[in-house]
Design a protein around this motif. Sequence first.
Motif, PDB file in Angstrom:
ATOM      1  N   THR A 209      47.714  39.418  38.720  1.00 49.55           N
ATOM      2  CA  THR A 209      47.267  38.502  39.779  1.00 49.55           C
ATOM      3  C   THR A 209      46.399  37.381  39.204  1.00 49.55           C
ATOM      4  O   THR A 209      46.109  36.410  39.906  1.00 49.55           O
ATOM      5  CB  THR A 209      46.465  39.266  40.854  1.00 49.55           C
ATOM      6  N   GLU A 228      39.582  41.015  40.222  1.00 49.80           N
ATOM      7  CA  GLU A 228      40.988  41.415  40.268  1.00 49.80           C
ATOM      8  C   GLU A 228      41.163  42.865  39.814  1.00 49.80           C
ATOM      9  O   GLU A 228      42.000  43.596  40.353  1.00 49.80           O
ATOM     10  CB  GLU A 228      41.845  40.466  39.437  1.00 49.80           C
ATOM     11  N   ASP A 233      44.396  45.252  39.894  1.00 45.31           N
ATOM     12  CA  ASP A 233      45.238  44.565  38.912  1.00 45.31           C
ATOM     13  C   ASP A 233      45.104  45.247  37.555  1.00 45.31           C
ATOM     14  O   ASP A 233      44.022  45.289  36.970  1.00 45.31           O
ATOM     15  CB  ASP A 233      44.831  43.089  38.805  1.00 45.31           C
TER      16      ASP A 233
END
Length: 322
Positions: A209, A228, A233
């Motif tokens: 991401t 993130e 992520d």
Amino acid sequence: MENRNFIGVDIGGTTVKLAFITYNGDILSKWEIPTNKEGNGSSIVEDIAASIKSKQEELNFSHDQFIGIGVGAPGFVDVGEGFIYSAVNIGWENYHLTTALTEETGYDAWLENDANLAALGENWKGAGGQANHLIAVTLGTGVGGGIIGNGQLLHGANGTVAEIGHMTAKTENGRACNCGKTGCLETVASATAIVRSAYDAIEAGEKTTLQEILRQNETISARDVFQEAAKGDQASQSILDEVIHYLGIAIANLAIAINPTRIVIGGGVSQAGDQLLNPLRKVFDQNALKRTSQAAEFVIASLGNDAGVLGAAYLAKQKSGK
């Protein structure tokens, strides 16, 4: 107002932070001015002196209500002589900073490396809690540090104690560091390193991401990587896992040598709080001696940008003997 106050000065590559601080460590006033690096920083001391005088006049403080100036600067310094061997990001080489400050201000001045002053400040009025044995680690653009042993700031043979960022972390395939070595801790555990790893992940085509963050903002920050990772992520989490691995081992090795009661983590990266501290503590415990680990408490620095000026005031308080 009593006449036992100090002036704290923290010289950085972008700004100079200044503060009037009481004998007991209360901040009377704090402000900052731009660091003018033109002419290899030739006007910085004049700017500091003019700013101090202007602020004293503004607040109706007299010259003799202050005892002296503590000053922090980046780079390699001789604290005894008040001499800066090299402050690359400012432009100073072989510069007698305290002599220049005294000439411009009329105050006695004492010099210390900026990361050491942050450790002093945190130990005096912040998260250090006046520990006699302390390791401070500053995670920002680079990685800095300060070590207090038996209640005293350690300097070593030529002032390079606690250059934590330049401990070797990766012995093979390490990134080049601006110190001339490769694989330094700074190249894997600083905010700069985190961002660089994020760009590397995107360029390698990893599913992340962070690519969308880059598209939206045209840049990526260390904070983005932490955020993130918290959202799940995997590429971001892998970057942080590497950071925490190398940082945890480095601090464990330091702790085995120093045996601290408190380890203070500061700098911009420390704003991640428990997301950084909890896994870092786990890696530390895996790599430190059990008795070393039992003695050491991990804490996040609490003074933020005030650590340097408070440390500078404490330095002046110590050195003036008043």
